[in-house]
Write an enzyme that holds these catalytic residues in place. Sequence first.
Site, PDB file in Angstrom:
ATOM      1  N   HIS A  47      10.349  -0.425  -3.462  1.00 31.20           N
ATOM      2  CA  HIS A  47       9.169  -0.392  -2.579  1.00 31.20           C
ATOM      3  C   HIS A  47       8.849  -1.792  -2.067  1.00 31.20           C
ATOM      4  CE1 HIS A  47       5.107   1.842  -1.932  1.00 31.20           C
ATOM      5  NE2 HIS A  47       5.225   0.860  -1.063  1.00 31.20           N
ATOM      6  N   HIS A  66       7.960  -4.025   1.604  1.00 24.87           N
ATOM      7  CA  HIS A  66       7.676  -4.036   3.045  1.00 24.87           C
ATOM      8  C   HIS A  66       8.232  -5.330   3.628  1.00 24.87           C
ATOM      9  CE1 HIS A  66       5.017  -0.502   2.946  1.00 24.87           C
ATOM     10  NE2 HIS A  66       4.621  -0.959   1.776  1.00 24.87           N
ATOM     11  N   ARG A  94       8.611  -5.701   6.995  1.00 23.26           N
ATOM     12  CA  ARG A  94       7.849  -5.857   8.250  1.00 23.26           C
ATOM     13  C   ARG A  94       8.678  -5.980   9.524  1.00 23.26           C
ATOM     14  NH1 ARG A  94       3.697  -3.680   5.883  1.00 23.26           N
ATOM     15  NH2 ARG A  94       2.284  -5.069   4.772  1.00 23.26           N
ATOM     16  N   ASP A 118       5.334   5.919   3.558  1.00 25.39           N
ATOM     17  CA  ASP A 118       4.439   5.015   2.825  1.00 25.39           C
ATOM     18  C   ASP A 118       3.519   4.211   3.735  1.00 25.39           C
ATOM     19  OD1 ASP A 118       3.558   3.772   0.306  1.00 25.39           O
ATOM     20  OD2 ASP A 118       4.221   1.978   1.348  1.00 25.39           O
ATOM     21  N   HIS A 175       3.414   8.533  -0.869  1.00 25.74           N
ATOM     22  CA  HIS A 175       2.207   7.707  -0.982  1.00 25.74           C
ATOM     23  C   HIS A 175       1.052   8.704  -1.125  1.00 25.74           C
ATOM     24  CE1 HIS A 175      -0.585   4.386   0.525  1.00 25.74           C
ATOM     25  NE2 HIS A 175      -1.334   5.471   0.601  1.00 25.74           N
ATOM     26  N   ASN A 205      -3.858  -0.991  -1.473  1.00 23.02           N
ATOM     27  CA  ASN A 205      -3.798   0.476  -1.396  1.00 23.02           C
ATOM     28  C   ASN A 205      -2.609   0.962  -2.216  1.00 23.02           C
ATOM     29  OD1 ASN A 205      -3.286   3.119  -0.724  1.00 23.02           O
ATOM     30  ND2 ASN A 205      -3.492   2.845   1.479  1.00 23.02           N
ATOM     31  N   ASP A 218       5.730  -3.004  -4.238  1.00 21.20           N
ATOM     32  CA  ASP A 218       4.867  -2.780  -3.065  1.00 21.20           C
ATOM     33  C   ASP A 218       4.520  -4.119  -2.403  1.00 21.20           C
ATOM     34  OD1 ASP A 218       3.448  -1.562  -1.059  1.00 21.20           O
ATOM     35  OD2 ASP A 218       1.803  -0.859  -2.322  1.00 21.20           O
ATOM     36  N   HIS A 222       0.959  -9.962   4.606  1.00 26.05           N
ATOM     37  CA  HIS A 222       0.051  -9.953   5.755  1.00 26.05           C
ATOM     38  C   HIS A 222      -0.237 -11.390   6.151  1.00 26.05           C
ATOM     39  CE1 HIS A 222      -0.846  -5.678   5.736  1.00 26.05           C
ATOM     40  NE2 HIS A 222      -1.044  -5.729   4.434  1.00 26.05           N
TER      41      HIS A 222
HETATM   42 ZN   LIG Z   1       1.892   2.986  -0.291  1.00 27.81          ZN
END
Ligand SMILES: [Zn+2]
Length: 431
Positions: free
Chosen positions: A59, A61, A63, A153, A180, A279, A306, A310
Amino acid sequence: MTTYLIKRARILGGEPTDLVLRDGVIAEIGLSTAPATDDTGEVVDAEGLIALPGLVDLHTHLREPGREDAETVETGTLAAALGGFTAVHAMANTDPVADTAGVVEQVWRLGREAGHCDVFPVGAVTVGLGGERLAEIGAMADSAARVRVFSDDGRCVSDAVLMRRALEYVKAFDGVIAQHAQEPRLTEDAQMNEGELSGRLGLRGWPGVAEEAIIARDCLLAAHVHSRLHVCHVSTAGSVEIVRWAKSKGWPVTAEACPHHLLLTDELAATYDPIYKVNPPLRSQADVEALRVGLADGTIDVVATDHAPHPHEDKDCEWQAAAFGMVGLETALSIVQQTMVDAGLLDWAGVAQRMSIKPAQIGRLSGHGRPIQVGEPAHMVLYDPAATRVIDSAETASLSRNTPYAGRELPGRVVATFLGGKATVLDGKPA
Ligand SMILES: [Zn+2]
């Protein structure tokens, strides 16, 4: 390719031994191994270091495409290597969404070009993450990226009929739906864990039941159609109980927990610092303890980061306006050491299970999560559990700096990472 002689590493925390990495594989193990004899051979002093199979994240990200101001495949996978990872699953909520063979192949190719760790794209379940019709799941599975994990997700596949169809669809190629779990109506405008504190802070609450209800439904659906469900970022004690119940029935359900949910609690929301906005949200101390127990007893199969980068402007604002998410690749192993190993709940073999072997199995990655044995691919991390470091958010390979651990002292340090026998990290720095 450079041959490495690694001196006196403790495989899974066992007795010190030497290893030779040659031509992409673990060529020799044992104290009598000869030093690397060719000119390009390099000796790595691993006295006191633990050798684990290269970590695998289910998991992440990355981007890219779309939010290259937050992270790119290049920067995210370098952060992964520095955290001891040799494989990451890149989540589909990019722009454009990874819902076609074209986009997943693009991400996969970018990963190969970067070369810091293997990138396995996750395919979206629904077109544009819209939750209305299924994405080109079969085409993504058949693509060069060979997608096996599918997830919307960031959003929940809340429509039960769509979720059932997706579970049925992925059976044909042994895929898995990673959910998710967030009931959308129960979490409209939700900002933090629902409880006494959310009322006091005036922030809209996010009840545990919004997660638990979806997990329970999806476990039942997975059992009904005999297909694999993976539950992303379990955050409540109730969710652990539901997964435990589903497993007791022998249903094909796996689950992950994130490092931040193993350590941090909703009390941190009282700072109103959006660095702690995530989240699913940080929960209570009782939830944290249930997650640790669940991870120790195998109810929770894996730790997944996760990692959610950002940029500054999306986090440095009022709580209500801030984006959800934290970076986590470079600190995951330290948090697991602190919350599980140092707490006596897991040994290093257990960490290898939950951060390498199991996630590779769930993602159906045959070349990762392999035991450290002669002939196996040389994906490996050398880790110093006795080291400590104070986290500085500026010292990161990630383009984003939204770590909740800035200023905290954490145990452990990744000293070296090897991807297919090639060093991606040496002396704690990019190789
Ligand atoms: Zn998620």
